[in-house]
Design a protein around this motif. Structure first.
Motif, PDB file in Angstrom:
ATOM      1  N   TYR A   2      22.717   7.629  35.481  1.00 23.29           N
ATOM      2  CA  TYR A   2      23.194   7.837  34.230  1.00 23.29           C
ATOM      3  C   TYR A   2      23.623   9.590  34.717  1.00 23.29           C
ATOM      4  N   GLY A   3      23.370  10.252  35.547  1.00 19.55           N
ATOM      5  CA  GLY A   3      23.853  11.468  36.106  1.00 19.55           C
ATOM      6  C   GLY A   3      25.381  11.163  35.952  1.00 19.55           C
ATOM      7  N   GLN A   4      25.748  10.168  36.664  1.00 18.38           N
ATOM      8  CA  GLN A   4      27.310  10.208  37.172  1.00 18.38           C
ATOM      9  C   GLN A   4      27.947  10.029  35.837  1.00 18.38           C
ATOM     10  N   ASP A  60      23.251   9.472  25.833  1.00 20.38           N
ATOM     11  CA  ASP A  60      23.853   8.598  25.914  1.00 20.38           C
ATOM     12  C   ASP A  60      24.602   7.491  27.337  1.00 20.38           C
ATOM     13  N   SER A  61      24.180   8.709  28.093  1.00 26.66           N
ATOM     14  CA  SER A  61      24.300   8.550  29.290  1.00 26.66           C
ATOM     15  C   SER A  61      22.890   6.783  29.672  1.00 26.66           C
ATOM     16  N   GLY A  62      21.690   8.132  29.277  1.00 27.77           N
ATOM     17  CA  GLY A  62      20.799   7.387  30.128  1.00 27.77           C
ATOM     18  C   GLY A  62      20.262   5.789  28.901  1.00 27.77           C
ATOM     19  N   ARG A  63      21.282   5.725  27.272  1.00 30.94           N
ATOM     20  CA  ARG A  63      20.592   4.780  26.925  1.00 30.94           C
ATOM     21  C   ARG A  63      21.019   3.809  27.610  1.00 30.94           C
ATOM     22  N   GLU A  64      22.635   4.348  27.801  1.00 32.01           N
ATOM     23  CA  GLU A  64      23.791   2.857  28.188  1.00 32.01           C
ATOM     24  C   GLU A  64      23.188   2.057  29.499  1.00 32.01           C
ATOM     25  N   MET A  65      22.757   3.110  30.490  1.00 30.65           N
ATOM     26  CA  MET A  65      22.271   2.239  31.798  1.00 30.65           C
ATOM     27  C   MET A  65      20.864   1.492  30.865  1.00 30.65           C
ATOM     28  N   TYR A  66      19.787   2.013  30.660  1.00 34.88           N
ATOM     29  CA  TYR A  66      18.805   1.453  30.371  1.00 34.88           C
ATOM     30  C   TYR A  66      19.158  -0.580  29.787  1.00 34.88           C
ATOM     31  N   GLU A  90      13.721   1.596  18.487  1.00 33.08           N
ATOM     32  CA  GLU A  90      12.961   1.956  19.841  1.00 33.08           C
ATOM     33  C   GLU A  90      14.662   3.074  20.054  1.00 33.08           C
ATOM     34  N   ARG A  91      15.930   2.629  20.062  1.00 28.90           N
ATOM     35  CA  ARG A  91      16.832   3.727  20.037  1.00 28.90           C
ATOM     36  C   ARG A  91      16.745   4.706  19.531  1.00 28.90           C
TER      37      ARG A  91
END
Length: 281
Positions: free
Chosen positions: A15-17, A113-119, A130-131
């Motif tokens: 998610y960091g990248q 947004d990236s943490g959620r998207e990757m999960y 949950e979101r």
């Protein structure tokens, strides 16, 4: 919910990248950060250090989190100034600060947004409740770094509408430096030869989760074949996920971050583009 999401090793590794690439498209935030960094020739060490800090806040004890937050606050107190030249829509002389709520919200937004998207890509979809719970955890995460909760969207639906608007805005753009630097750090991590195949697959997943406009700005080619392979990889990962031992699926990624840091140090740093404020014509 934040511990559930960021406790997944795959999320922590990728998610960091994604956040870095999208985050680079706000020229004031990006340029202010680059003007203040002391790790210009060690960007992967800086990325790994940031990832460790965030994993400590998400997954560590309260004492561990308090300690790293105090260090970050002292560092952020030194990040302030004025743009020496125009950067995107921001004219020369525009002030920047690590504690500017608008800039902090952008940073939090790309992380959230990236943490959620990757999960959701690699583990499973989240339902609306949950979101919402996850977003409220991100609000608290931002507060721990000094972002007032009153300055952020109150619900996940409000946040999504706000972010969609930002991603569609005409001032979403990369500086000349960002166009070179962000993809370098996101996609060219120094790793042992045996791990380069894994990096290629990880990069493909990162590219597949990016909003189309972000891929367009960075010139990332994306065809139907790319999309099909991305969807196949993501589906395979979601199917295999429940079958993996918990110790492989969940936990902190310090070992992997240390591999990248060690590799960069061994080669004497990373050749990076010279910071030239502004955007390409």
């Amino acid at each position: 919910m934040a511990r559930r999401v960021h406790g997944e090793r795959a999320v922590g590794l990728l998610y960091g990248q994604r956040a870095l690439l999208i985050g680079a498209l706000e020229p004031l935030t990006y340029t202010g950060t680059m003007l203040s960094t002391r790790s210009g020739d060690r960007p992967f060490e800086r990325l790994a250090r940031t990832a460790k800090i965030q994993e400590t806040v998400f997954l560590g004890t309260r004492e561990e989190a308090d300690a790293v937050l105090a260090k970050v606050r002292r560092l952020h107190e030194t990040i302030a100034g004025e743009l020496p030249e125009a950067a995107g829509p921001h004219p020369a002389g525009t002030p920047y600060s690590a504690f500017d709520p608008e800039l902090m919200l952008w940073t939090l937004a790309v992380i959230a947004d990236s943490g959620r998207e990757m999960y959701e890509t690699l583990v499973r979809p989240l339902d609306p409740d949950e979101r919402e719970l996850l977003w409220q955890d991100y609000v608290r995460f931002g507060e721990l770094f000094g972002l007032p909760g009153s300055e952020v969207p109150g619900s996940h639906l409000e946040f999504k509408a706000w972010l969609d608007g930002r991603l569609a805005a005409p001032d979403l753009q990369a500086t000349e430096h960002g166009l070179e630097m962000a993809p370098l750090v996101a996609f060219r991590q120094p790793v042992p030869t045996a791990a380069r195949g894994n990096i290629a697959m990880q990069n493909h997943i990162i590219k597949g989760t990016l909003p189309p406009r972000v891929r367009e700005i960075f010139g990332i080619r994306w065809s139907r074949a790319h999309e099909a392979s991305f969807q196949a990889i993501a589906a395979a990962h979601r199917s295999a996920h429940p079958l993996l031992p918990r110790r492989m699926r969940r936990g902190r990624n310090d070992v992997f971050f240390d591999v990248v840091t060690k590799a960069e140090r061994q080669r004497g740093g990373t050749v990076t583009p010279r910071l030239r404020v502004g955007v390409p014509p």
